[in-house]
Enzyme design. Structure first.
Site, PDB file in Angstrom:
ATOM      1  N   PHE A 268     132.903 123.276   0.036  1.00 31.28           N
ATOM      2  CA  PHE A 268     133.429 124.433  -0.692  1.00 31.28           C
ATOM      3  C   PHE A 268     132.479 124.878  -1.805  1.00 31.28           C
ATOM      4  CE2 PHE A 268     137.783 122.460   0.191  1.00 31.28           C
ATOM      5  CZ  PHE A 268     138.160 123.424   1.106  1.00 31.28           C
ATOM      6  N   SER A 299     132.066 126.245   8.248  1.00 32.91           N
ATOM      7  CA  SER A 299     132.427 126.293   6.822  1.00 32.91           C
ATOM      8  C   SER A 299     133.604 125.362   6.607  1.00 32.91           C
ATOM      9  CB  SER A 299     132.852 127.711   6.444  1.00 32.91           C
ATOM     10  OG  SER A 299     134.067 128.028   7.104  1.00 32.91           O
ATOM     11  N   ASP A 300     133.869 124.988   5.364  1.00 28.15           N
ATOM     12  CA  ASP A 300     135.154 124.359   5.078  1.00 28.15           C
ATOM     13  C   ASP A 300     136.194 125.491   5.031  1.00 28.15           C
ATOM     14  OD1 ASP A 300     137.213 122.649   4.525  1.00 28.15           O
ATOM     15  OD2 ASP A 300     136.267 121.684   2.813  1.00 28.15           O
ATOM     16  N   TRP A 301     137.451 125.105   5.094  1.00 31.25           N
ATOM     17  CA  TRP A 301     138.513 126.107   5.291  1.00 31.25           C
ATOM     18  C   TRP A 301     138.654 127.047   4.077  1.00 31.25           C
ATOM     19  CZ3 TRP A 301     137.246 123.648   9.183  1.00 31.25           C
ATOM     20  CH2 TRP A 301     137.922 123.689  10.381  1.00 31.25           C
TER      21      TRP A 301
END
Ligand code: BGC
Length: 802
Positions: A268, A299-301
């Site tokens: 993030f 990507s991270d969420w």
């Protein structure tokens, strides 16, 4: 013979390409295509390149941008996608992300399913209108598994996790978590392995290999410097390139080189001013060009900049945007020329290369029946073999089976299997500590009833967020002295269990009830110890905790301390196995336990500074630089409560004949040093020993930590009196330090001291020495990669300097 081998390899490769291409044309419905011929990475890449030619721009955009999440509909039943998932052939409730498929007159590529997480597969255990159950195994948390220092064991656990994915129809797991445990208060430390990058890397690689042996994918995360949870989506880690290279990137590098995970998840946070998922120096120059990563980056969420600039992630080499959603914004970026079709092709090929390996693509007929029984047996063994025995005065442990136990502490009822957030698991049943102890010992029923009733009347359920992050807490009851005085009459030994949970989204604090014991807990230890000791009876403390906590205030009051961490669903059984001696503990600390939290070198900068006055930290200055964990305590002679690498056994070991077998250090990455030592079990019962190799390197132009872990091994089970010769081959590359000013990994000239030791406390170890006559350049790296922000220099914020 040589010629024959080459011929055979060429023809199998050709078959692989043909099968893979055929699959890409029609959608491959033949589960038999998992033959080794299709495992050739180049064949998958070729098939992906052929497929991309047959796709429209919209189809490509629809691959890189996942379908999104509809929060209005998402609830405890699982994630609901905002948009229809293109060409989804089957669904698994609890899937947390998808990769859209493609369906046109030339291609039939099914959607792919992604699920968490680091302590096992996180899917929903039930489904509406379906009487079946879909439980997964809750494994020991990462910190506990790593404490085994046993790559073979971790690989076995990985294999079992991978089997659960495959049989529940999941293609890729969002695990393992491999961030460095920079500070004991990071709320997600439980998901991670160690404060040391070599150990993190080797354990992570073993986990990835095990998972991927099932032809499903692993995701190493969170890349990189995601070392705190406070404002974790936006915080900016300011770290020197050297600390990044030697500490924070190194574990990921090892896992990439040794296990080629299908996926890596960018984090993030920002590093040195830029979101990790927008850093092409990180995701392309370092990850792909220097390390040779062949998978794709997700990507991270919901990470990163606003949706309208998602294209920046694609440009940097972050190939997949999860959980996705705003396809229209991405289309506008394409129309505006922010991103070219060629760039999109690159991202899509990387994704499809992995998609073509998945069970969904191969139309694998999953059973929904993984082997949960054998996995429970393995989870119990893995937990017991990894626990760390911190103290065992007068060999009070193991307890004899006929000893009568007085078990104190609410955590014996409210036993904690794992952390909360995306790292939790929906298992069928967690064996509590009370249950585990009473199955192997005679326990004090009155106490068990007292705690059971107290829990029933005082427990508090915390619902979490959309069903994630829920847990039940219960404060420690204030046990009256008279209760203890009664209990001691009919007991031989007291066991006190202390519990701490942690989870995604929040850091821990250096306060009572968290890092420190509460007054009630201290009083319990005080009173139980006084009353039991008065009668010559022992007191054992079991720590069922998410991470490091204070021991300095109370450790001297008790006879034995077992660090059980969060052991997963078999918690009670595994703890009882160790207390009874059914398993001889052989775990060692993967993170230092300091005397006081204030001793931690990052304690003055954790969780960062608030620069815009909104009450949340914006910048975290990594003031400790390369001096993380034992690297700091050893270099600055700082006393610790328990050293990195430390852990007791019920037997003892001697180390003899430590010697250097050979040394072929040379320019470039070839060459190694080879060492050996003989380890003998000098005690009375069988056991295993974790042997560690630390090196003290000379300081020519670079300052160095006094010692660094360069290799480790775990012996086989040694019977009393028996020995094992343990051999270490340390590649040249592992000896190198990072010279930031020349963008190089180098081995400096001078005398090196090698300590083959049971822990990082090397004070009494006689070193083996070797010399490197002149500086060796091991490799050249990308100039300026991960540089500090303009106007910031290390001297501005690095406070730990040798
Ligand atoms: C976490 C990831 C996780 C993802 C999907 C994020 O909040 O940081 O580790 O895999 O959610 O659940």
């Amino acid at each position: 013979m040589e010629f024959m081998n080459v011929k055979i390899r060429q023809s199998t490769l050709a078959v692989g390409i043909v099968i893979a291409i055929a699959c890409s044309l029609s959608g491959c419905n033949d589960s038999n295509t998992t033959s080794s011929s299709t495992q050739d990475p180049e064949a998958y890449k070729k098939a992906a390149e052929d497929a991309v030619v047959k796709m429209t721009v919209d189809e490509k955009l629809n691959i890189v941008m996942a379908p999104g999440i509809d929060f209005a509909k998402t609830n405890t039943l699982g994630v609901v996608s905002a948009n229809p998932v293109t060409n989804l052939k089957s669904d698994t409730l609890g899937t947390v992300g998808y990769i859209n498929g493609v369906l046109n007159d030339k291609l039939n590529i099914p959607a792919v399913k992604l699920a968490d997480g680091p302590a096992g597969l996180r899917i929903n255990y039930s489904r509406p209108g379906d009487s079946g159950s879909y439980y997964a195994t809750a494994w020991p948390i990462g910190s506990l598994l790593a404490s085994s220092w046993d790559a073979a064991l971790v690989e076995k656990v990985g294999r079992a996790i991978g089997e659960e994915l495959k049989e529940y129809g999941i293609d890729i797991i969002l695990a393992p978590g491999m961030n460095i445990q920079r500070d004991p208060l990071n709320g997600r430390n439980f998901e991670y392995y160690s404060e040391d990058p070599l150990l993190s890397g080797k354990i992570g690689a073993a986990m990835v290999k095990g998972i991927q042996a099932n032809n499903v994918g692993a995701t190493i995360k969170h890349f990189v410097a995601n070392n705190s949870e406070t404002n974790s989506h936006f915080v900016n880690a300011i770290v020197t390139p050297r600390a990044l290279r030697e500490i924070y990137l190194r574990g990921f590098e090892i896992a990439v080189e040794e296990a080629q995970p299908w996926v890596i998840m960018s984090s993030f946070n920002k590093v040195n001013g830029i979101y990790t998922n927008e850093r092409s120096d990180l995701l392309t120059d370092i990850l792909r060009n220097e390390w040779g990563f062949k998978g794709f980056v997700t990507s991270d969420w919901f990470a990163g900049t606003p949706e309208t600039t998602a294209y920046k992630q694609l440009l940097a080499g972050n190939d997949l945007i999860e959980p996705g959603g705003n396809l229209e914004a991405l289309k506008s970026s394409f129309t505006n020329g922010d991103i070219t079709e060629q760039q999109l092709n690159t991202n899509v090929v990387r994704i499809l290369t992995q998609v073509f390996k998945t069970p969904s693509y191969k139309n694998y007929a999953f059973s929904n029946q993984p082997d949960l029984n054998s996995h429970a047996t393995l989870a119990r063994r893995a937990a017991a073999e990894s626990m760390v025995l911190l103290k065992n005065q007068n060999a009070v442990l193991p307890l004899a089976k006929n000893q009568l136990l007085a078990s104190f502490g609410i955590t014996q009822i409210n036993t904690i299997k794992g952390g909360t957030g995306s790292g939790e698991v929906n298992n069928q049943k967690t064996v509590t500590i009370a249950e585990g102890l009473s199955s192997q010992f005679t326990t004090n029923i009155a106490l068990e009833t007292l705690y059971g009733d107290y829990f029933t009347n005082n427990k508090v359920f915390h619902p979490g967020y959309y069903g994630i992050g829920s847990f039940t807490s219960c404060e420690e009851p204030d046990i009256d002295v008279s209760v203890i005085e009664t209990a001691v009459q009919s007991s031989d030994v007291a066991v006190i269990t202390l519990g701490r949970i942690a989870g995604e989204g929040a850091d821990r604090t250096n306060s009572r009830g968290d890092y420190l014991l509460t007054e009630t807990e201290l009083k319990l230890i005080e009173n139980v110890s006084a009353i039991f000791h008065e009668q010559g009876k022992s007191v054992v403390v079991v720590l069922n905790v998410s991470g490091v906590m204070d021991t300095a205030e109370w450790a001297d009051k008790v006879d034995a301390i077992l660090l059980a961490y969060l052991p997963g669903q078999e918690a009670g059984n595994a703890i009882a196995d160790v207390l009874s001696g059914a398993v001889n503990p052989a775990g060692k600390l993967t993170q230092t336990i300091p005397v006081n939290y204030a001793d931690v070198p990052s304690s003055s900068t954790f969780t960062g500074v608030d620069t815009d006055g909104d009450g949340k930290p914006d910048d975290v200055y990594y003031n400790d630089d390369i001096y993380v964990g034992y690297r700091y305590y050893q270099s600055f002679d700082k006393p610790v409560a328990y050293s990195f690498g430390y852990g007791l056994s019920y037997t003892t070991f001697s180390y003899t004949d430590a010697s250097m077998m050979s040394s072929t250090i040379k320019k470039g990455e070839g060459g190694n040093i080879s060492l050996s030592v003989t380890v003998t079990n000098t005690g009375n019962i069988s056991g295993r020993e974790v042997v560690q190799v630390y090196i003290n390197a000379p300081e020519a132009k670079l300052k160095k930590p006094t010692i660094e872990l360069k290799a480790f091994a775990k012996t086989a089970e040694l019977r009393p009196g028996s020995s094992e010769k343990v051999v270490f081959n340390i590649p040249t590359k592992t000896l190198a330090s990072y010279d930031e000013s020349n963008n190089q990994w180098i081995i400096e000239s001078g005398e090196y001291r090698v300590y083959i030791s049971p822990s990082s406390d090397i004070a009494n170890i006689e070193p083996i020495t070797f010399s490197v006559p002149e500086e060796v350049t091991v490799s050249q790296t990308t100039p300026e990669a991960m540089a500090l922000p303009h106007g910031v220099s290390a001297a501005d914020f690095v406070t730990i300097i040798r």
